[in-house]
Design a protein around this motif. Structure first.
Motif, PDB file in Angstrom:
ATOM      1  N   PHE A  18       0.852  -1.186   0.000  1.00  0.00           N
ATOM      2  CA  PHE A  18       0.000   0.000   0.000  1.00  0.00           C
ATOM      3  C   PHE A  18       0.895   1.245   0.000  1.00  0.00           C
ATOM      4  N   PRO A  19       0.456   2.335  -0.646  1.00  0.00           N
ATOM      5  CA  PRO A  19       1.288   3.548  -0.698  1.00  0.00           C
ATOM      6  C   PRO A  19       1.773   3.982   0.681  1.00  0.00           C
ATOM      7  N   GLY A  20       3.071   4.220   0.756  1.00  0.00           N
ATOM      8  CA  GLY A  20       3.662   4.659   2.015  1.00  0.00           C
ATOM      9  C   GLY A  20       4.076   3.526   2.935  1.00  0.00           C
ATOM     10  N   GLU A  21       3.797   2.286   2.569  1.00  0.00           N
ATOM     11  CA  GLU A  21       4.184   1.154   3.426  1.00  0.00           C
ATOM     12  C   GLU A  21       5.704   0.997   3.412  1.00  0.00           C
ATOM     13  N   MET A  22       6.315   1.110   4.585  1.00  0.00           N
ATOM     14  CA  MET A  22       7.751   0.944   4.717  1.00  0.00           C
ATOM     15  C   MET A  22       8.095  -0.508   5.022  1.00  0.00           C
ATOM     16  N   ASP A  23       9.376  -0.836   4.960  1.00  0.00           N
ATOM     17  CA  ASP A  23       9.799  -2.207   5.247  1.00  0.00           C
ATOM     18  C   ASP A  23       9.394  -2.619   6.659  1.00  0.00           C
ATOM     19  N   GLU A  24       9.541  -1.709   7.626  1.00  0.00           N
ATOM     20  CA  GLU A  24       9.179  -2.050   8.997  1.00  0.00           C
ATOM     21  C   GLU A  24       7.670  -2.276   9.145  1.00  0.00           C
ATOM     22  N   ASP A  25       6.862  -1.573   8.347  1.00  0.00           N
ATOM     23  CA  ASP A  25       5.412  -1.801   8.358  1.00  0.00           C
ATOM     24  C   ASP A  25       5.099  -3.211   7.868  1.00  0.00           C
ATOM     25  N   PHE A  26       5.747  -3.590   6.781  1.00  0.00           N
ATOM     26  CA  PHE A  26       5.501  -4.922   6.225  1.00  0.00           C
ATOM     27  C   PHE A  26       5.986  -6.013   7.179  1.00  0.00           C
ATOM     28  N   GLN A  27       7.073  -5.775   7.869  1.00  0.00           N
ATOM     29  CA  GLN A  27       7.565  -6.773   8.824  1.00  0.00           C
ATOM     30  C   GLN A  27       6.589  -6.975   9.972  1.00  0.00           C
ATOM     31  N   GLU A  28       5.873  -5.934  10.363  1.00  0.00           N
ATOM     32  CA  GLU A  28       4.831  -6.077  11.383  1.00  0.00           C
ATOM     33  C   GLU A  28       3.715  -6.996  10.889  1.00  0.00           C
ATOM     34  N   THR A  29       3.396  -6.872   9.625  1.00  0.00           N
ATOM     35  CA  THR A  29       2.383  -7.752   9.035  1.00  0.00           C
ATOM     36  C   THR A  29       2.871  -9.196   9.008  1.00  0.00           C
ATOM     37  N   MET A  30       4.107  -9.410   8.653  1.00  0.00           N
ATOM     38  CA  MET A  30       4.673 -10.766   8.648  1.00  0.00           C
ATOM     39  C   MET A  30       4.616 -11.369  10.054  1.00  0.00           C
ATOM     40  N   LYS A  31       4.924 -10.568  11.078  1.00  0.00           N
ATOM     41  CA  LYS A  31       4.889 -11.056  12.452  1.00  0.00           C
ATOM     42  C   LYS A  31       3.469 -11.446  12.872  1.00  0.00           C
ATOM     43  N   LEU A  32       2.491 -10.678  12.437  1.00  0.00           N
ATOM     44  CA  LEU A  32       1.099 -10.978  12.766  1.00  0.00           C
ATOM     45  C   LEU A  32       0.673 -12.317  12.167  1.00  0.00           C
ATOM     46  N   VAL A  33       1.022 -12.537  10.905  1.00  0.00           N
ATOM     47  CA  VAL A  33       0.667 -13.800  10.241  1.00  0.00           C
ATOM     48  C   VAL A  33       1.384 -14.969  10.907  1.00  0.00           C
ATOM     49  N   GLU A  34       2.641 -14.776  11.263  1.00  0.00           N
ATOM     50  CA  GLU A  34       3.398 -15.820  11.945  1.00  0.00           C
ATOM     51  C   GLU A  34       2.783 -16.126  13.302  1.00  0.00           C
ATOM     52  N   GLN A  35       2.307 -15.105  13.996  1.00  0.00           N
ATOM     53  CA  GLN A  35       1.726 -15.300  15.324  1.00  0.00           C
ATOM     54  C   GLN A  35       0.413 -16.078  15.269  1.00  0.00           C
ATOM     55  N   TYR A  36      -0.475 -15.727  14.343  1.00  0.00           N
ATOM     56  CA  TYR A  36      -1.807 -16.329  14.315  1.00  0.00           C
ATOM     57  C   TYR A  36      -1.933 -17.487  13.331  1.00  0.00           C
ATOM     58  N   ARG A  37      -1.026 -17.602  12.399  1.00  0.00           N
ATOM     59  CA  ARG A  37      -1.034 -18.710  11.436  1.00  0.00           C
ATOM     60  C   ARG A  37      -2.432 -18.923  10.844  1.00  0.00           C
ATOM     61  N   PHE A  38      -2.923 -17.889  10.216  1.00  0.00           N
ATOM     62  CA  PHE A  38      -4.271 -17.950   9.656  1.00  0.00           C
ATOM     63  C   PHE A  38      -4.380 -19.089   8.643  1.00  0.00           C
ATOM     64  N   PRO A  39      -5.363 -19.973   8.812  1.00  0.00           N
ATOM     65  CA  PRO A  39      -5.507 -21.086   7.860  1.00  0.00           C
ATOM     66  C   PRO A  39      -6.045 -20.646   6.511  1.00  0.00           C
ATOM     67  N   SER A  40      -6.682 -19.485   6.457  1.00  0.00           N
ATOM     68  CA  SER A  40      -7.184 -18.941   5.195  1.00  0.00           C
ATOM     69  C   SER A  40      -6.709 -17.496   5.097  1.00  0.00           C
ATOM     70  N   LEU A  41      -5.870 -17.226   4.110  1.00  0.00           N
ATOM     71  CA  LEU A  41      -5.232 -15.918   3.992  1.00  0.00           C
ATOM     72  C   LEU A  41      -5.354 -15.424   2.554  1.00  0.00           C
ATOM     73  N   PHE A  42      -5.984 -14.274   2.369  1.00  0.00           N
ATOM     74  CA  PHE A  42      -6.168 -13.693   1.045  1.00  0.00           C
ATOM     75  C   PHE A  42      -5.117 -12.596   0.860  1.00  0.00           C
ATOM     76  N   ILE A  43      -4.129 -12.854   0.040  1.00  0.00           N
ATOM     77  CA  ILE A  43      -3.001 -11.949  -0.157  1.00  0.00           C
ATOM     78  C   ILE A  43      -3.210 -11.169  -1.450  1.00  0.00           C
ATOM     79  N   ASN A  44      -3.207  -9.851  -1.344  1.00  0.00           N
ATOM     80  CA  ASN A  44      -3.477  -9.002  -2.496  1.00  0.00           C
ATOM     81  C   ASN A  44      -2.362  -7.994  -2.704  1.00  0.00           C
ATOM     82  N   GLN A  45      -1.758  -8.007  -3.867  1.00  0.00           N
ATOM     83  CA  GLN A  45      -0.809  -6.960  -4.224  1.00  0.00           C
ATOM     84  C   GLN A  45      -1.600  -5.694  -4.518  1.00  0.00           C
ATOM     85  N   PHE A  46      -1.167  -4.565  -3.995  1.00  0.00           N
ATOM     86  CA  PHE A  46      -1.921  -3.323  -4.151  1.00  0.00           C
ATOM     87  C   PHE A  46      -1.950  -2.859  -5.602  1.00  0.00           C
ATOM     88  N   TYR A  47      -3.147  -2.482  -6.054  1.00  0.00           N
ATOM     89  CA  TYR A  47      -3.336  -1.870  -7.366  1.00  0.00           C
ATOM     90  C   TYR A  47      -4.067  -0.542  -7.167  1.00  0.00           C
TER      91      TYR A  47
END
Length: 479
Positions: free
Chosen positions: A394-423
């Protein structure tokens, strides 16, 4: 008594006066008269048997191909349109080549979906097919150049699809884009009791409301669906009852079936009323959690009424809800999700684990709100499946912002995850923001996908390897 005329004509020749032309003089005058030659019609304007005049076409005898992109709400709209056309006499075909008309039901969420829609229009025109457009793309931007001259059926006008198709087949261009209103108040949309042809005959998709209360900076759907407009509870319950009529269902479930959908269904249909029998209800909208806020009710109230209407052996599945509107109903939602006729499943999009990114998105919640919802439901609803969405780049997303998202997914291990590249969607605030480079967006999407595939979301449930392979396969398809 006076005479009818001052003089009596003794002979018809007396009508000719002395000043009139004599016969030989008339003949000479005729030489100066030049006949006007009528031009023949050009060949392209001559109607042939293959192109009869519009008033000779018999509506309802043509074949129609329907293509739908996007969410379950859009799919439900497509099913309603197919049902009405079939009830009128049109043949719904799976073969696009043999169809006389293409009904293209579009999605405006991402650029690729609109690209497919635009390409389908071009292909239809190259094949000399009649075209009717539906869905969020023409509703949001009906004046786009590639839509000029084409018939459009608006998202709240799907109950008039037969009219639009009929006029289009006759060669006319029709556009119905208005809103449904009652005494000036916007309604949820077309009637719910319309005929329907379901893609999956066992599943009834019911849209409980249209539009939403948010103003997300990246969202184009808001331009098409508008603000929140909910259907009354009684209409939704009546639709559910109508859908369940005529069938009973026997289920053979594996362990943890309510949260993982690894079920075997055996359907027993009443031969007299089989056309309406389903065994699952899926509730859908742009935000199910916001249901009822415009008409003085709420989602839990609707769900309890629907649960009462669901027959033994049938199931109810909830659609997507944003975190802000589920927070105040957590206790009731946990009770409902524990009900034996309700799937222990909830789709709650987080989009990013960075509060600064969420603020730029105008999502109206923070990461702590999302965690509170998930933690509460995981504690109160054993075995619940939580699905979520992530936007990468998403516009303005920094590397540290994205790493927070990675940590969230690692923590909760969502069994269904919809990953969308921003357009960036035209006309949205996010399209005007400083964009993340395409290569960075692509890499982040790849990294998150790899993380998803690296973990086993059902380790704690002791599933067999065969069951796990099946579930993982389903999840890969969703991506």
């Amino acid at each position: 008594m006076p005479a009818a005329c001052d003089s009596v004509l003794e002979d018809i020749e007396d009508i000719v006066s002395a000043q009139d032309l004599k016969p030989h003089e008339r003949q000479s005058v005729r030489k100066n008269v030049f006949p006007k030659v009528r031009k023949r019609s050009s060949h392209k304007n001559i109607q042939t048997d293959d192109d009869p005049p519009s008033d000779s076409i018999i509506p309802g005898a043509q074949k129609i191909w329907i293509r739908t992109w996007g969410c379950s709400h859009n799919n439900s709209d497509g099913e309603y349109m197919a049902g009405q056309l079939a009830a009128y006499g049109y043949k719904i075909t799976e073969n696009s080549a043999e169809a006389d008309l293409w009904l293209l039901n579009s999605c405006t969420v991402k650029n690729p979906a609109e690209d497919h829609f635009r390409n389908s229009i071009k292909k239809a025109q190259e094949g000399n097919k009649k075209v009717v457009l539906a869905g969020c793309v023409p509703q949001a931007q009906p004046r786009q150049d590639y839509l000029k001259g084409l018939s459009i059926i608006g998202v709240q006008q799907i109950d008039r699809v037969v009219e639009v198709v009929e006029e289009t087949i006759k060669g006319h261009s029709v556009r119905l884009l208005g809103q449904k209103k009652d005494n000036g108040k916007r309604l949820g949309g077309a009637r719910l009791d319309l005929p329907k042809i379901r893609k999956n005959p066992l599943i009834e998709i019911i849209s409980i409301n249209t539009g939403c209360l948010n103003a997300c900076t990246y969202c184009k759907t808001k331009h098409a669906r508008g603000d929140l407009a909910s259907y009354p509870i009684e209409e939704l319950v009546d639709r559910a009852k109508q859908s369940f009529q005529g069938s009973t269902a026997a289920f053979g479930w594996t362990e943890n079936w309510r949260s993982t959908y690894s079920a075997v269904l055996i359907i027993i249909l009443d031969p007299l009323t089989h056309s309406e029998g389903v065994c699952e209800i899926w509730l859908t909208s742009e935000d199910t959690g916001a249901y009822g806020r415009d008409i003085g009710t709420d989602l839990p109230t609707l769900l309890w009424k629907l649960v009462e209407a669901i027959p033994e052996g049938a199931m109810l599945r909830l659609g997507m809800t944003n975190p802000p509107y589920i927070l105040e109903h957590l206790e009731e939602m946990a009770k409902i999700l524990n009900h034996p006729r309700v799937y222990a499943f909830l789709h709650i999009p987080v989009q990013s684990a960075s509060d600064s990114v969420l603020m730029d998105m105008k999502r109206e919640y923070c990461v702590a709100d999302f965690k509170r919802v998930v933690d509460f439901l995981k504690e109160k609803v054993p075995g619940i499946t939580i699905a979520t969405d992530i936007i990468c780049g998403f516009p303005g997303e920094m590397d540290e912002d994205f790493q927070e998202t990675m940590k969230l997914v690692e923590q909760y291990r969502f069994p269904s995850l919809f990953i969308n590249q921003f357009y960036p969607r035209p006309g949205t605030p996010a399209a005007k923001m400083h964009q993340v480079p395409a290569a960075v967006k692509k890499q982040r999407t790849k990294d998150l996908s790899q993380l998803f595939h690296s973990y086993n979301p059902y380790d704690h449930k002791g599933s067999s390897s065969s069951e796990e392979a099946f579930r993982k396969h389903v999840l890969i398809i969703k991506l």
